[in-house]
Design a protein around this motif. Structure first.
Motif, PDB file in Angstrom:
ATOM      1  N   ASP A  39       0.686  -0.827   0.182  1.00 38.67           N
ATOM      2  CA  ASP A  39      -0.090   0.282   0.052  1.00 38.67           C
ATOM      3  C   ASP A  39       0.782   1.527  -0.042  1.00 38.67           C
ATOM      4  N   THR A  42      -0.126   3.937   3.060  1.00 36.63           N
ATOM      5  CA  THR A  42      -0.240   4.022   4.234  1.00 36.63           C
ATOM      6  C   THR A  42       1.983   3.406   4.173  1.00 36.63           C
ATOM      7  N   LEU A 111       3.878  10.005   6.996  1.00 33.24           N
ATOM      8  CA  LEU A 111       2.865   9.222   7.249  1.00 33.24           C
ATOM      9  C   LEU A 111       1.893   8.461   8.185  1.00 33.24           C
ATOM     10  N   TYR A 112       3.065   8.189   8.977  1.00 32.69           N
ATOM     11  CA  TYR A 112       2.626   7.974  10.503  1.00 32.69           C
ATOM     12  C   TYR A 112       4.084   8.010  10.936  1.00 32.69           C
TER      13      TYR A 112
END
Length: 361
Positions: A39, A42, A111-112
């Motif tokens: 992905d 993500t 993203l994180y």
């Protein structure tokens, strides 16, 4: 391949042209096999230590940071390290994305960002420094001819090796080397019992099914007469895991050496690629392109669409010119066309969902 006596230039036959087209399709299949399970929007960090994932190393960040080794997932390679020098490690087992943690604190994760300071269970080797094989050279290696630059990954340590540095000839039979599992000499030396599964070995082994059928506690069928002075790199054909001894003693050894997962059928890289290819075949290419275009501004969107149209036109013009001319394809014609094709494919990767074009393939 024949030669045109008038111009002393090699002529390419239709079959040779089709072979080069097949090679291009094989390269695309390889990319699908690598990225089909990804992905690219993500970060995989919340998934923990992923069983197997495509992994990348940002050499730009490693060189500009605190010198610590780090690896990032495909999504972070694309979103957080775009326009950096990014090396592809293909896949790795049980690795957690380092993007934005203490190892890469100078490059926040887009993203994180809420990551622990360090992933203590991650394992790093010289590949994260951009060095490979026993020769500890970079890849690609500008000092080597391209024909000598092919690499094979050890299924246990996951390092990459030049075929000429394995110490044994690579198999050139029905199943070529890239369709077999390889265990490097260092890993065989570290785990000598593996030598007994080498198909070139004279040590006999019985199928594990026969042992298992005898009782719930099958006897060990491995021998102890392994000459540790003659241990070398081994290649194993598809299905070799079915021949592993599964007696109590051997299973305990696998657990103690953290090899149990490696010896499961679903760990095989062929299985990962099979699943990834199946997943990628279910993707609607038109929808994927449309989704990617939606994320671009008007100018970039026009550039992508223009690139696709240019590709279609160039292919049509190329074939039409040859058909209307003498109908002869020379080696130079084909080399030029496929060089242009590669450049256009890289440009498409830069502007759609693929990781940066400076990733190492």
């Amino acid at each position: 391949m024949s030669t045109n006596d008038g111009e002393n230039e090699e002529i390419v036959t239709c079959s040779e042209l089709l072979e080069q087209i097949d090679d291009e399709e094989a390269e695309l299949d390889r990319e699908r096999a690598l990225y089909g399970n990804c992905d690219t929007d993500t970060c995989t960090y919340p998934q923990g230590y992923v069983k197997r994932q495509a992994l990348f190393v940002c050499m730009t960040c490693n060189n500009n940071g605190n010198g610590q080794l780090a690896g990032v997932c495909a999504a972070c390679a694309f979103h957080c390290h775009n326009n950096h020098e990014v090396n592809e490690l293909y896949t790795r087992r049980f690795f957690r994305c380092d993007c934005g943690n203490s190892k890469l604190s100078h490059q926040p994760c887009k993203l994180y960002p809420n990551k622990d300071p360090e992933n203590v269970s991650n394992k790093y080797d010289d590949n994260f420094r951009g060095l490979y094989c026993t020769c500890k050279r970079p890849y690609p290696d500008k000092e080597l001819p391209s024909d000598d630059d092919a690499m094979i990954q050890c299924m246990i340590c996951e390092d990459w090796f030049h075929s000429q540095h394995l110490g044994v000839p690579t198999p050139m039979e029905e199943n070529e080397a890239d369709q077999m599992d390889m265990i490097c000499q260092a890993c065989v030396t570290k785990h000598p019992f593996l030598a007994q599964y080498d198909e070139s070995s004279a040590i006999p082994s019985r199928p594990v099914e026969n042992n298992a059928a005898a009782s719930n506690n099958p006897p060990c069928f491995l021998t102890s007469n392994v000459n540790e002075n003659e241990l070398h790199t081994i290649f194993l054909r598809d299905g070799w895991r079915n021949r592993l001894c599964r007696c109590v003693q051997c299973c305990k050894i696998y657990d103690d050496l953290n090899l149990t997962v490696v010896f499961n059928d679903d760990d095989a890289i062929q299985e990962y690629e099979k699943q990834a290819l199946a997943k990628s075949e279910n993707l609607d290419a038109d929808k994927l392109l449309a989704s990617s275009l939606q994320k671009l501004d008007h100018v970039k969107k026009l550039e992508v669409l223009q690139g696709i149209n240019d590709f279609k036109k160039s292919l049509g013009d190329f074939l039409r010119d040859k058909a209307n001319g003498d109908g002869v394809l020379t080696a130079t014609d084909v080399t030029t066309f496929f060089a242009d094709l590669q450049e256009k494919r890289k440009e498409q990767q830069r502007t759609t969902f693929m990781p940066p074009d400076n990733c190492k393939f």
